[in-house]
Design a protein around this motif. Structure first.
Motif, PDB file in Angstrom:
ATOM      1  N   GLN B 280      -1.304   8.826  -5.093  1.00  0.00           N
ATOM      2  CA  GLN B 280      -2.459   8.852  -6.045  1.00  0.00           C
ATOM      3  C   GLN B 280      -3.154   7.616  -6.605  1.00  0.00           C
ATOM      4  OE1 GLN B 280      -2.661  11.752  -9.485  1.00  0.00           O
ATOM      5  NE2 GLN B 280      -0.073  11.747  -8.949  1.00  0.00           N
ATOM      6  N   ALA B 281      -4.389   7.761  -6.610  1.00  0.00           N
ATOM      7  CA  ALA B 281      -4.790   7.136  -6.954  1.00  0.00           C
ATOM      8  C   ALA B 281      -6.350   7.229  -8.080  1.00  0.00           C
ATOM      9  CB  ALA B 281      -6.698   6.631  -6.349  1.00  0.00           C
ATOM     10  N   ASP B 282      -6.042   6.022  -9.115  1.00  0.00           N
ATOM     11  CA  ASP B 282      -6.911   6.510 -10.138  1.00  0.00           C
ATOM     12  C   ASP B 282      -7.499   6.613 -10.773  1.00  0.00           C
ATOM     13  OD1 ASP B 282      -4.151   6.837 -11.916  1.00  0.00           O
ATOM     14  OD2 ASP B 282      -3.452   4.206 -12.524  1.00  0.00           O
ATOM     15  N   THR B 283      -8.870   5.580 -10.169  1.00  0.00           N
ATOM     16  CA  THR B 283     -10.079   5.495 -10.144  1.00  0.00           C
ATOM     17  C   THR B 283     -10.646   5.408  -8.899  1.00  0.00           C
ATOM     18  OG1 THR B 283      -9.899   3.113  -9.704  1.00  0.00           O
ATOM     19  CG2 THR B 283      -9.523   3.990 -12.003  1.00  0.00           C
ATOM     20  N   VAL B 284     -12.368   5.588  -8.888  1.00  0.00           N
ATOM     21  CA  VAL B 284     -12.911   6.067  -7.146  1.00  0.00           C
ATOM     22  C   VAL B 284     -12.552   4.508  -6.846  1.00  0.00           C
ATOM     23  CG1 VAL B 284     -14.807   6.324  -6.582  1.00  0.00           C
ATOM     24  CG2 VAL B 284     -14.538   7.162  -8.289  1.00  0.00           C
ATOM     25  N   GLU B 285     -12.701   3.809  -7.366  1.00  0.00           N
ATOM     26  CA  GLU B 285     -12.299   1.930  -6.730  1.00  0.00           C
ATOM     27  C   GLU B 285     -10.891   1.443  -6.145  1.00  0.00           C
ATOM     28  OE1 GLU B 285     -13.043   1.921 -10.622  1.00  0.00           O
ATOM     29  OE2 GLU B 285     -15.381   2.320  -9.826  1.00  0.00           O
ATOM     30  N   GLU B 286     -10.126   2.593  -6.832  1.00  0.00           N
ATOM     31  CA  GLU B 286      -9.157   2.104  -6.465  1.00  0.00           C
ATOM     32  C   GLU B 286      -8.631   3.210  -4.919  1.00  0.00           C
ATOM     33  OE1 GLU B 286      -5.441   2.226  -9.506  1.00  0.00           O
ATOM     34  OE2 GLU B 286      -4.154   3.006  -7.492  1.00  0.00           O
ATOM     35  N   ALA B 464      -3.630  -6.536  -4.899  1.00  0.00           N
ATOM     36  CA  ALA B 464      -2.429  -5.823  -5.332  1.00  0.00           C
ATOM     37  C   ALA B 464      -1.660  -4.779  -5.468  1.00  0.00           C
ATOM     38  CB  ALA B 464      -1.582  -7.247  -5.937  1.00  0.00           C
ATOM     39  N   LYS B 465      -2.602  -3.985  -6.594  1.00  0.00           N
ATOM     40  CA  LYS B 465      -2.386  -2.642  -6.787  1.00  0.00           C
ATOM     41  C   LYS B 465      -2.414  -2.139  -5.753  1.00  0.00           C
ATOM     42  CE  LYS B 465      -1.226   0.712 -10.000  1.00  0.00           C
ATOM     43  NZ  LYS B 465      -3.013   1.680  -9.674  1.00  0.00           N
ATOM     44  N   ALA B 466      -3.817  -1.718  -4.669  1.00  0.00           N
ATOM     45  CA  ALA B 466      -3.484  -0.886  -3.205  1.00  0.00           C
ATOM     46  C   ALA B 466      -2.759  -1.130  -2.850  1.00  0.00           C
ATOM     47  CB  ALA B 466      -4.995  -1.562  -3.241  1.00  0.00           C
ATOM     48  N   ILE B 467      -2.050  -2.303  -2.057  1.00  0.00           N
ATOM     49  CA  ILE B 467      -1.254  -2.621  -0.654  1.00  0.00           C
ATOM     50  C   ILE B 467       0.756  -2.418  -1.505  1.00  0.00           C
ATOM     51  CG2 ILE B 467      -0.036  -4.685  -0.214  1.00  0.00           C
ATOM     52  CD1 ILE B 467      -2.201  -5.927   0.356  1.00  0.00           C
ATOM     53  N   SER B 468       0.306  -2.194  -2.830  1.00  0.00           N
ATOM     54  CA  SER B 468       1.294  -2.149  -3.272  1.00  0.00           C
ATOM     55  C   SER B 468       1.808  -0.193  -3.264  1.00  0.00           C
ATOM     56  CB  SER B 468       2.025  -2.886  -4.953  1.00  0.00           C
ATOM     57  OG  SER B 468       2.678  -2.403  -5.418  1.00  0.00           O
ATOM     58  N   GLU B 469       0.580   0.165  -3.924  1.00  0.00           N
ATOM     59  CA  GLU B 469       0.744   1.757  -3.582  1.00  0.00           C
ATOM     60  C   GLU B 469       0.938   2.142  -2.502  1.00  0.00           C
ATOM     61  OE1 GLU B 469       0.784   3.618  -5.714  1.00  0.00           O
ATOM     62  OE2 GLU B 469       0.413   2.515  -7.765  1.00  0.00           O
ATOM     63  N   VAL B 470       0.323   1.596  -1.128  1.00  0.00           N
ATOM     64  CA  VAL B 470       0.718   1.785   0.315  1.00  0.00           C
ATOM     65  C   VAL B 470       1.789   1.108   0.359  1.00  0.00           C
ATOM     66  CG1 VAL B 470       0.021   1.798   2.809  1.00  0.00           C
ATOM     67  CG2 VAL B 470      -1.590   1.901   0.881  1.00  0.00           C
ATOM     68  N   VAL B 471       2.810   0.214   0.190  1.00  0.00           N
ATOM     69  CA  VAL B 471       4.069   0.156   0.678  1.00  0.00           C
ATOM     70  C   VAL B 471       5.282   1.105  -0.258  1.00  0.00           C
ATOM     71  CG1 VAL B 471       5.908  -1.516   0.464  1.00  0.00           C
ATOM     72  CG2 VAL B 471       3.486  -2.673   1.072  1.00  0.00           C
ATOM     73  N   LYS B 472       4.934   1.363  -0.958  1.00  0.00           N
ATOM     74  CA  LYS B 472       5.518   2.272  -1.677  1.00  0.00           C
ATOM     75  C   LYS B 472       5.551   4.158  -0.898  1.00  0.00           C
ATOM     76  CE  LYS B 472       4.228   3.877  -6.341  1.00  0.00           C
ATOM     77  NZ  LYS B 472       3.764   3.689  -7.530  1.00  0.00           N
ATOM     78  N   TYR B 473       4.080   4.404  -1.141  1.00  0.00           N
ATOM     79  CA  TYR B 473       4.413   5.104   0.218  1.00  0.00           C
ATOM     80  C   TYR B 473       4.906   4.895   0.990  1.00  0.00           C
ATOM     81  CZ  TYR B 473       1.898   8.097   3.440  1.00  0.00           C
ATOM     82  OH  TYR B 473       1.674   8.881   4.622  1.00  0.00           O
TER      83      TYR B 473
END
Lengths: 481, 481
Positions: B280-286, B464-473
């Protein structure tokens, strides 16, 4: 207290500056300091000091401080650390009031020998009544006096002060903030703080008549005894924003090798900030956003936003991101709805908050007139505290022919903002397009908004977060007083 | 299922497109559709349809669909809603396979009459075996076939699919993402979804061989019965990223007037996404940041980052923001420390993670060679999963003379990234400077990184936020399989 205020007055308003380690090589910081002082029109004397040069940048250069005929208030040192004990001695003879040490490789290296040398220097300076800024710092930016350490900073002064233990953060806050309309009273990069520290500077800024907003980047507190009280005092007098470096384990390790500071516990820090009533920023970008908000949008009295976006999905995003970040986007009040229906019987009840400006496009057919009138009603209505307008750059600047429409939208926002008494924020995406016309168009319209007195934010989420922090601060301040 | 796949194959690969409502006025969407199809080199037939024009943009124009001699696979409608019943009739006679309705002002107005008209049209289309995209949408971007609705989108195709209920978000994701190196297989702006809906498109994309990553912006689910299963199926086959519009009260109200959708409960939505294993992304930028991460940095197997920044404060910020966003920045392992000490007896133990590149400056005196070697050791070491490098634009691009240094830093990062097997991300601030040389310099180096295969992020927090989401996934995916 009076003594420290006087010492700092000298530092910010020296009649003469010597750059020890001045250089003829444009790549050296000893060249840059001299060049930038001249470029910024510093009106006092500038004395380059270099044992090997007779002239630097057209100025007479002196082999050592003692050779300068006139008096020297302030010294900038770019020489290696090993030369500092001798420099202090010479400065003492010359009755120098303060030395700023660009010189690094001292306590921050973590090496015993360097830590001892830093202590020795601080001690010698104290004995000789010389105040030190640094070591391991860029020093002072005081545009009103023509003092700067970066050619990129605005030449014009303002009312925001920034005290920073990191030089890099001053480049980011002053340059990025400058582009967004921030102007600074005084900026201090103070590094390892072996003498003058956060307590001295914050106290000075709290009483400085040029400064209306205080911002601080701090890695570790040197004077833990006085810091809580001084922070509280500053925050009582002026809005104070703090970014703490080293809030995580890794950050705390980085802090010790950057400015030889102890980062301290995050929980204690948070409690301290809460009690003092300061605004905490999470990142450098957020600090800039908050400073922009404080500079352009005060006073903000509440969190109820009227939003105008230029698209359907954009309107949804604006609503979600405002509410996710602590603002509220209320439905239009019944009297506005009734008024819109009365004047625009067919369209009036289709207008909502957020106002979707794209519905004026062909096919949708809501008149621009009706939407503008709705914005004006919101701008006047007591149930709204502020307006946020999104220029929807991506959609509107799709083609070079549409630049006029983009300008028109911005002009419309500015007009509504000017006619209304409400604070108004403008969201405009970064001018980072690879196409020159689009970059230029965005940069130009950004500048137009700022000149008209309206702040610019690169995304709605960042606008909402910063505005929300400032509203929270204002509301809790109102309670306290 | 096979039927729907066939229907959609026709839509994405039509042999002929008629633009009904084509116009000679460049400000009208009916002009733009024709112009852009030609600009993107669509190789099938393009038929402008307009009762009053005999020629549009050099193409023969037809009074109505029935007047076209050849067959028509796909129709784009820009005419007002009232003309649609007749259009469906004509399309039926002409055996048109699909109509995309740019036409709006239907159910999204909330007016009874318009809701009824939308239902009527959907029913007529279904009876005549014509599939509908929209109404109230921009339609299809399929670069491989030369189909686009924006002149700004990349002409080159790729492997990211984006399905969006908002047209505005497609402009943002495709344009912004395009600048950051994303290339798209298929993008669909599908608006009110009166016929083809999220379930049809997601299912198609899950099986589409051109598509390796699926991204979705959704305001409300039309086919609630099949949606959970289809989402799960898609996420099992390909990384799937979702941004939900209308997660707040205000957002949910905005959704109903944008695409006539019901936003639904946030809690149910979150549970659904968790179960399906989507990001899940929180914003378009994310969302763009996550797509960039998935496109450039896969496979990411863990969250241990080696960080190289170009400044002290910047290093602290990188460490804090990585750890605050779910990554870890471990100290250098003892074997790296020992190796650095062996080769650089005096400097080896001063190097940490994050690596502060500014210490090569005068005075600090750590050799660049030692820092580069440290980066290489990190890049090879099994205790690190990825590298993040910060170019520190503000500091390095302080003056026009330093452009060469900036290029040098970027070239150095690229070289280390290429020689190593580790995923590497580059942080480079937005090219939004008002000075042309700085804008140009950043845009050029951004492009250089992307061409070399390294993703660009505008801030360390966003990286960091985006990379972290992908690692979690990736980690939870590994567990599931």
């Amino acid at each position: 207290m009076i003594k420290i205020m006087q010492d700092l007055e000298y530092i910010f308003n020296p009649r003469s500056i010597a750059v020890v380690g001045a250089s003829r090589n444009p790549e050296k910081q000893g060249y840059r300091y001299v060049e930038i002082l001249r470029e910024f029109g510093f009106e006092g004397k500038i004395y380059p000091v270099n044992p090997k040069a007779s002239e630097i940048l057209g100025l007479k250069s002196y082999p050592k401080i003692g050779d300068i005929a006139g008096s020297v208030d302030y010294v900038i040192s770019t020489i290696p650390a090993s030369g500092l004990p001798k420099l202090i001695e010479e400065c003492s003879t010359k009755r120098v009031k303060a030395i700023q040490l660009y010189t690094g490789r001292l306590a921050e290296t973590g090496e015993e020998e360097s830590i001892r040398l830093e202590e020795e220097i601080a001690h010698a300076a104290q004995k000789n009544k010389i105040r030190l800024i640094g070591p391991n710092c860029m020093g002072i930016y005081h545009p009103k006096e023509g003092i700067s350490f970066s050619a990129n900073f605005p030449k014009e002064g303002g009312f925001v002060a920034f005290l920073s233990q990191s030089a890099g953060h001053t480049f980011e806050v002053v340059y990025r903030g400058g582009v967004r309309g921030l102007r600074f009273s005084k900026v201090i990069s103070y590094g390892n703080a072996s003498d003058l520290n956060e307590v001295d500077f914050i106290r000075y800024l709290a009483h400085d008549p040029e400064t209306k907003i205080i911002s601080v980047y701090i890695e570790g507190v040197r004077d833990t005894k006085h810091f809580p009280h001084v922070l509280q005092e500053a925050a009582r007098m002026k809005p104070t924003v703090i970014l703490k470096g080293g809030r995580t384990d890794a950050g705390s390790r980085a802090v010790s090798s950057h400015t030889a500071s102890l980062a301290g516990s995050r929980a204690i820090w948070d409690a301290l900030c809460r009690q003092a009533g300061v605004i905490q920023a999470d990142t450098v970008e957020e600090m800039v956003d908050i400073l922009v908000t404080l500079s352009f949008l005060s006073p903000l009295k509440g969190r109820r936003v009227g939003v105008a976006g230029a698209g359907g999905g954009g309107s949804v995003a604006m609503a979600d991101e405002c509410e996710n970040n602590g603002l509220t986007v209320p439905p239009l009040p019944s009297d506005i709805v009734a008024e819109l229906k009365r004047l625009f019987p067919h369209e009036g009840n289709l207008i909502k908050n957020p106002i979707d400006l794209s519905v004026t496009a062909e096919g949708a057919g809501i008149m621009l007139e009706a939407l503008l009138y709705a914005m004006e009603l919101i701008a006047k209505h007591p149930e709204f505290d502020l307006l946020i307008c999104d220029t929807a750059v991506e959609r509107v600047l799709e083609s070079i022919e549409w630049q006029g429409m983009f300008q028109g939208i911005v002009a419309m926002f500015i007009q509504i903002g000017k006619e209304s008494k409400k604070p108004m924020a403008v969201v405009m995406r970064s001018a980072d397009s690879p196409e020159e016309w689009r970059w230029k168009s965005i940069v130009t319209e950004q500048e137009r908004c700022i000149q008209a007195g309206f702040p610019i934010y690169p995304t709605i989420a960042r606008a909402a977060k910063a505005i929300s922090e400032v509203v929270k601060y204002n509301l809790s301040n109102a309670t306290r007083q």
